[in-house]
Design an enzyme around this catalytic site. Structure first.
Site, mmCIF file in Angstrom:
data_model
loop_
_atom_site.group_PDB
_atom_site.id
_atom_site.type_symbol
_atom_site.label_atom_id
_atom_site.label_comp_id
_atom_site.label_asym_id
_atom_site.label_seq_id
_atom_site.Cartn_x
_atom_site.Cartn_y
_atom_site.Cartn_z
ATOM 1 N N SER A 155 -5.509 5.456 -7.769
ATOM 2 C CA SER A 155 -4.753 6.098 -6.692
ATOM 3 C C SER A 155 -3.387 6.604 -7.128
ATOM 4 C CB SER A 155 -4.563 5.110 -5.528
ATOM 5 O OG SER A 155 -3.913 3.933 -5.984
ATOM 6 N N GLU A 330 4.691 4.956 11.976
ATOM 7 C CA GLU A 330 5.280 3.628 11.933
ATOM 8 C C GLU A 330 6.069 3.378 10.658
ATOM 9 O OE1 GLU A 330 5.153 1.826 14.647
ATOM 10 O OE2 GLU A 330 3.981 3.493 15.494
ATOM 11 N N HIS A 337 2.522 3.274 -4.729
ATOM 12 C CA HIS A 337 2.157 4.682 -4.628
ATOM 13 C C HIS A 337 3.389 5.564 -4.399
ATOM 14 C CE1 HIS A 337 -1.456 2.371 -3.428
ATOM 15 N NE2 HIS A 337 -2.020 3.208 -4.276
#
Length: 369
Positions: A155, A330, A337
């Site tokens: 990722s 939020e 990341h």
């Protein structure tokens, strides 16, 4: 038949020959195979310059221009500028792969930007943004001689599809000239083991050509304890990475190993805490044993984060206040990341390593950023 397409953007007189005129009202459809996906925020002006490719342009504010193309490699050349006003244009293709980042021109200045893309789904999507974007002309030509860098990773490398999330592989095209195309196969959550077992390496090997590159970065998820992903740093981790190296070499391609960048974890003295441990050592050992070039992104990211400092370095990562980004109402607190700023910075470290290692011929094709 060789593909060569030319588009002249903007209202006014007939397009410059042999260009096809594109107006704000030119919407994509399957028949023409090109056009804006939406023209809600596309407008046009013509400054009546003697050169129509300079005088006329579209203002593609958060707009996507799509062109159908047979799968393959293409060099795209974009002309950007305005006779009377400064401009600032960001251009991405595919899933957020960036090729221009706030590219600026002054009034009366025109810039020609070229980049090479790999089309895999029958079309290329060019997404324009910026505070004052312009597109005067586009030319799309087959790029049969380009070298492709295939990315295998997790990722932190992948093409993230939710702004401002960004993998460094997504930002890498920003640093290379037209001789290089980036094909990012990295996928969130994958380890060196699961990437192979899911057939993702096989998909790369079906396409890779002699003299292409296979860049390999794993480690974040190899630490996970589930059977699908877990590897041992001096055992199965090295064994899995060996598969990537040997399979690439068997096809005449050139492997490069990349240590995983550090997470944002500081100690009381403001120094980065290593959370990867023996996985970094295992990859370095393997690179020496197999004589594979190694980009030590762990070392470079450590220096970068420590230079920024604990609190400022949050700007590189997916830290966000509630309401700061529309997709994260939020907020977010993520020390692994990156957002785009961080992805660009990490990709820059990778490009810097290519230059320092003098990886030939890649180092010849780096932009002077």
């Amino acid at each position: 038949m060789t593909v060569s397409l030319k588009f002249d953007f903007g209202i006014g007189s007939a397009p410059a020959s042999p260009y096809v005129q594109v107006l704000p009202s030119t919407l994509y459809d399957d028949v023409t195979g090109y056009g804006f996906e939406s023209n809600d925020r596309v407008s046009s002006r013509n400054r009546d310059e003697s050169d129509r490719l300079h005088g006329a342009f579209c203002i593609p504010l958060e707009a996507v221009f799509t062109v159908d193309l047979p799968n393959g490699l293409y060099t795209i050349t974009a002309t950007i500028g305005d006779a009377i006003a400064p401009t600032s244009t960001t251009l991405k293709y595919g899933v957020g792969r960036i090729v221009l980042n706030k590219a600026a021109t002054s009034a009366g200045q025109y810039m020609v930007h070229s980049f090479t893309v790999k089309v895999t789904d029958g079309r290329v999507r060019l997404a324009f943004s910026g505070i004052a974007p312009r597109i005067n002309a586009l030319q799309i030509d087959e790029a049969k001689q380009a070298t492709t860098i295939y990315l295998a990773g997790d990722s932190t490398v992948t093409d993230q599809d939710t702004f401002p999330y960004a993998g460094w592989g997504q930002m890498l095209p920003l640093y290379f000239k037209t001789e290089i195309a980036i094909d990012n196969h990295a996928k969130s959550g994958r380890s060196s083991r699961s990437f192979i077992n899911e057939g993702r390496l096989a998909a790369i090997l079906e396409q890779i050509k002699p003299s292409d590159y296979l860049w390999i970065q794993f480690g974040h998820n190899d630490q996970k304890q589930d059977a699908e992903r877990a590897t041992d740093p001096f055992g199965s981790y090295k064994e899995m990475l060996t598969v990537y190296v040997e399979e690439a070499r068997a096809r005449g391609a050139r492997p490069v190993l990349i240590t995983p960048m550090h997470r944002r974890k500081f100690d009381a003295q403001g120094l980065i805490i290593d959370t990867h441990g023996d996985y970094l050592l295992g990859m370095k050992e393997l690179a020496a044993e197999l004589n594979v070039p190694l980009i030590d992104l762990a070392a470079k990211s450590k220096a970068l984060y420590e230079k920024w400092g604990d609190e400022p370095s949050k700007s590189l990562f997916m830290w966000a206040y509630p309401g700061e980004f529309i997709h994260f109402p939020e907020g977010a607190q993520d020390d692994t990341h990156f957002q785009e700023l961080g992805g660009i910075a990490i990709a820059g470290l990778v490009a810097e390593s290519v230059r320092e290692l003098q990886l030939s011929p890649l180092s010849l094709y780096l932009k002077g950023i």
